[in-house]
Write a protein that holds these residues in place. Structure first.
Motif, PDB file in Angstrom:
ATOM      1  N   ASP A 128       4.254   5.569  -3.532  1.00 13.40           N
ATOM      2  CA  ASP A 128       4.700   4.225  -3.908  1.00 13.40           C
ATOM      3  C   ASP A 128       3.995   3.824  -5.200  1.00 13.40           C
ATOM      4  O   ASP A 128       2.937   3.189  -5.191  1.00 13.40           O
ATOM      5  CB  ASP A 128       4.382   3.235  -2.786  1.00 13.40           C
ATOM      6  CG  ASP A 128       4.946   1.844  -3.052  1.00 13.40           C
ATOM      7  OD1 ASP A 128       5.363   1.574  -4.190  1.00 13.40           O
ATOM      8  OD2 ASP A 128       4.952   1.021  -2.117  1.00 13.40           O
ATOM      9  N   SER A 132       0.959   0.680  -6.109  1.00 15.00           N
ATOM     10  CA  SER A 132      -0.348   1.329  -6.128  1.00 15.00           C
ATOM     11  C   SER A 132      -1.087   1.021  -7.421  1.00 15.00           C
ATOM     12  O   SER A 132      -0.479   0.646  -8.430  1.00 15.00           O
ATOM     13  CB  SER A 132      -0.192   2.850  -5.968  1.00 15.00           C
ATOM     14  OG  SER A 132       0.404   3.172  -4.730  1.00 15.00           O
ATOM     15  N   ILE A 162       3.668  -5.303   1.843  1.00 16.92           N
ATOM     16  CA  ILE A 162       2.942  -4.429   0.918  1.00 16.92           C
ATOM     17  C   ILE A 162       3.166  -4.878  -0.520  1.00 16.92           C
ATOM     18  O   ILE A 162       2.224  -4.934  -1.334  1.00 16.92           O
ATOM     19  CB  ILE A 162       3.387  -2.967   1.108  1.00 16.92           C
ATOM     20  CG1 ILE A 162       2.816  -2.411   2.415  1.00 16.92           C
ATOM     21  CG2 ILE A 162       2.924  -2.105  -0.070  1.00 16.92           C
ATOM     22  CD1 ILE A 162       3.317  -1.020   2.762  1.00 16.92           C
ATOM     23  N   SER A 166       0.112  -6.278  -2.793  1.00 17.85           N
ATOM     24  CA  SER A 166      -0.228  -5.464  -3.960  1.00 17.85           C
ATOM     25  C   SER A 166      -0.081  -6.255  -5.254  1.00 17.85           C
ATOM     26  O   SER A 166      -0.906  -6.129  -6.159  1.00 17.85           O
ATOM     27  CB  SER A 166       0.653  -4.211  -3.992  1.00 17.85           C
ATOM     28  OG  SER A 166       0.436  -3.404  -2.850  1.00 17.85           O
ATOM     29  N   TRP A 180      -0.530   3.538  -2.003  1.00 21.49           N
ATOM     30  CA  TRP A 180       0.332   3.563  -0.825  1.00 21.49           C
ATOM     31  C   TRP A 180       1.205   4.815  -0.874  1.00 21.49           C
ATOM     32  O   TRP A 180       1.652   5.235  -1.937  1.00 21.49           O
ATOM     33  CB  TRP A 180       1.247   2.333  -0.809  1.00 21.49           C
ATOM     34  CG  TRP A 180       0.551   1.013  -0.691  1.00 21.49           C
ATOM     35  CD1 TRP A 180       0.243   0.148  -1.699  1.00 21.49           C
ATOM     36  CD2 TRP A 180       0.092   0.386   0.514  1.00 21.49           C
ATOM     37  NE1 TRP A 180      -0.387  -0.966  -1.210  1.00 21.49           N
ATOM     38  CE2 TRP A 180      -0.484  -0.859   0.159  1.00 21.49           C
ATOM     39  CE3 TRP A 180       0.106   0.748   1.871  1.00 21.49           C
ATOM     40  CZ2 TRP A 180      -1.037  -1.734   1.091  1.00 21.49           C
ATOM     41  CZ3 TRP A 180      -0.438  -0.121   2.801  1.00 21.49           C
ATOM     42  CH2 TRP A 180      -1.000  -1.347   2.418  1.00 21.49           C
ATOM     43  N   VAL A 190       3.099   4.468   7.114  1.00 26.76           N
ATOM     44  CA  VAL A 190       2.735   4.293   5.712  1.00 26.76           C
ATOM     45  C   VAL A 190       1.216   4.438   5.624  1.00 26.76           C
ATOM     46  O   VAL A 190       0.487   4.025   6.528  1.00 26.76           O
ATOM     47  CB  VAL A 190       3.185   2.916   5.165  1.00 26.76           C
ATOM     48  CG1 VAL A 190       2.579   1.772   5.962  1.00 26.76           C
ATOM     49  CG2 VAL A 190       2.837   2.778   3.681  1.00 26.76           C
ATOM     50  N   LEU A 192      -2.476   4.032   3.359  1.00 30.03           N
ATOM     51  CA  LEU A 192      -3.217   3.330   2.305  1.00 30.03           C
ATOM     52  C   LEU A 192      -4.494   4.106   2.026  1.00 30.03           C
ATOM     53  O   LEU A 192      -5.314   4.322   2.924  1.00 30.03           O
ATOM     54  CB  LEU A 192      -3.560   1.908   2.743  1.00 30.03           C
ATOM     55  CG  LEU A 192      -4.470   1.115   1.806  1.00 30.03           C
ATOM     56  CD1 LEU A 192      -3.804   0.910   0.450  1.00 30.03           C
ATOM     57  CD2 LEU A 192      -4.851  -0.224   2.429  1.00 30.03           C
TER      58      LEU A 192
END
Length: 258
Positions: A128, A132, A162, A166, A180, A190, A192
């Protein structure tokens, strides 16, 4: 959840993570990581390490277009696992690479590494990039990884949470880096990942993320709503700390043809 699957989920992080921030338009829109988990046969640990080091050195010698890194867990019950990971590339790149690997490295692997391995597990993970934040100079000698198990029908809610968390972290410069990722196979989850230079770097910060969010949202109610959205989308998480084994990553001048 199968323990080998759990291992694989927890490895998509680490040095050479190659996660781009959302302003980097030179990266493919979707990137993946390729990861293997290997458990040596009982009593073959030393032989396995020496064989894998020789194999990775030969890959470098033969011009492997990918860089492979090795990681081991430092927390949990199953500490006899080795994760071998490469990142990052587009799906289409896997076709030509699979052919190169079979033609150039298959025989050597089967003759040197395979005799010392009890079990394998393999998977890909999608990164992702938008949500991120992993700088090029990030020091990730250790990586803490939490796998969140997404509740049925809650994938959209998790994605929203998320994205909001983020964006808040990026806009207001949350002091840690993070990434992620989504495993391709297995249960809906998912991950992290958070990098650390050393154990001292793992100490809790004076301000946790809830306090950080509350300060910048300027509302306890908004903060609770955001965290409820996130926690309501998953059924729990598992945390593992991984150590990068830099001694497995050969320098080109050290690689020798067998």
């Amino acid at each position: 959840m199968n323990k080998f699957y759990s291992v694989l989920l927890a490895l998509l992080f680490l040095p050479a993570w190659c996660v781009a921030d959302d302003h980097d338009n030179e990266k493919p829109e979707q990137m993946i990581a390729d990861s293997w988990v290997a458990v040596p046969k009982a009593g073959h640990e030393n032989e396995f390490e020496e064989a894998l080091k020789a194999h990775l050195a030969l890959r470098t010698e033969r011009g492997d277009p990918r860089t492979w890194h090795v990681y081991v867990p430092v927390t949990g019950k199953d500490l006899n696992r080795y994760v071998i990971r490469s990142c990052c590339f587009a799906w289409a790149d896997q076709d030509s690479y699979g052919e190169w690997s079979r033609e150039n490295m298959g025989k050597h692997f089967n003759e040197t590494v395979h005799p010392h391995v009890a079990t394998y597990h393999h998977n890909f993970s999608e990164l992702d990039q938008k949500n991120s934040h992993w700088g090029e100079d990030t020091k990730a000698n250790y990586v803490g990884v939490t796998m969140f198990h997404i509740k049925p029908g809650k994938g959209g809610q998790m994605s929203e949470a998320i994205g909001e968390m983020s964006t808040l972290a990026k806009d207001h410069e949350w002091p840690r880096n993070w990434s992620w990722f989504y495993p391709v196979g297995g249960a809906h989850a998912v991950g992290l990942a958070t990098p650390f230079e050393n154990y001292a770097d793992m100490a809790p910060m004076d301000e946790n993320f809830y306090q950080f969010a509350k300060k910048h949202l300027k509302s306890e109610k908004k903060t609770e709503k955001l965290f409820d959205k996130f926690s309501g989308a998953h059924s729990g998480g598992d945390y593992t700390i991984w150590r990068h084994r830099a001694d497995f990553h050969p320098k080109k001048e050290d690689a020798k043809e067998d």
